[in-house]
Scaffold this active site. Structure first.
Site: not given
Length: 327
Positions: A138, A163, A269, A304
């Site tokens: 990120r 995160k 991102h 994905y």
């Protein structure tokens, strides 16, 4: 002589800092508490309770149409206000209308688009964008990297407190070893100049600053991507060189998409999304991709598979089957 009690928002700031929350959390909580007070006609929160909190959070979902994560952030801020500052326990907020969660497919660039985009970038911003695509980090994970977390010998990058507060390891692309070494050499010269001028400190989390009181000037703790300018810490007032601003990276990405005529709403991102999708296209196991991305739930990584060529399932359209030359 009596001293007046600090205003409410100052009390909130003091409590947040006492608990060593991040500056971003502080800014976010203060913003939501201010919005809550204005929404309720500038009444003091001490005169309100669960009913008013429920009304505000429901308004965010129904009228403002915020995302679930935004509503949860506002809820956390208000619960902090009542529990930590006003010392009032709110009953369970059962009647809140929760924001609707919508499953949106991420924007993904093709390999050709990534190559075109990265070729159009240069300098530090170009290096950061290459790292985002080459590692799956990120943007803030990249900007918060410390020198000690780049493992050149093992071709690894250690991501600290990503995160969810978890550490993880990702690869260091071989094509970035030389440019990253050169970049870090320039940063070291900058740090040495700061030290010579009586500065050279970097910000450390409270626990680390207390445990290692002299570490803030050590080379290994410096940011890999420091700001071009020294600035005053908004809390302590100390003059430090913070990490680079993510807005500069966002602007560089936007300019690159314009220059390469990529007609997708791509952000930094997007390079993380492209990293994951291209690894799955190359045949890597989804659990491996999950670990590299730092997802707690493999279901998050599964999205994905839906943006791969042929829908992620290798399904051939019946139209294509019908139009195949007959045997």
């Amino acid at each position: 002589m009596t001293t007046s009690k600090p205003r409410l928002l100052e009390q909130v700031r003091e409590r947040i800092r006492l608990k060593h929350y991040s500056i971003r959390t502080e800014q976010s909580y203060i913003g939501w508490i201010r919005r809550f007070i204005i929404f309720q006609g500038k009444r003091h929160p001490a005169s309100m309770g669960a009913a008013e909190v429920t009304q505000f959070l429901t308004h965010l979902a129904v009228a403002a149409g915020v995302a679930p994560s935004t509503q949860n952030q506002a809820k956390a801020a208000l619960l902090f206000l009542y529990k930590e500052v006003l010392e009032t326990e709110l009953p369970w907020l059962d009647e809140i209308v929760t924001a609707k969660s919508s499953q949106r497919l991420p924007v993904v660039l093709t390999k050709d688009e990534v190559q075109r985009l990265l070729r159009s970038t240069s300098g530090t911003n170009g290096l950061i964008l290459r790292l985002l695509y080459g590692t799956g980090m990120r943007i803030m994970e990249c900007l918060r990297l410390r020198v000690k977390d780049i493992e050149f010998m093992r071709s690894e990058i250690i991501i600290r407190e990503g995160k969810g507060g978890e550490d993880r390891v990702t690869m260091l692309p071989q094509t970035l070893v030389a440019p990253l070494r050169e970049h870090i050499s320039r940063v070291q010269l900058l740090h040495q100049r700061d030290l010579a001028e009586g500065f050279g400190e970097t910000w450390l989390p409270y626990a680390l600053a207390r445990k290692y009181p002299n570490a803030n000037k050590e080379w290994g703790w410096q940011y890999v991507f420091p700001s071009k300018h020294r600035s005053a810490d908004p809390r302590s007032g100390a003059i430090r060189r913070h990490h680079a601003d993510e807005k500069a990276i966002q602007r560089a990405m936007k300019q690159a998409t314009r220059d390469t005529l990529i007609n997708k709403p791509a952000t930094p991102h997007t390079l993380r999304h492209s990293f994951a999708t291209h690894l799955l296209q190359a045949g890597y196991d989804i659990r491996t991709v999950q670990e590299l991305l730092g997802h707690k739930d493999v279901g998050t990584t599964m999205i994905y598979t839906h943006v791969l060529n042929r829908g992620g399932q290798g399904v051939v359209s019946p139209l294509d089957q019908a139009l195949r030359p007959s045997d």
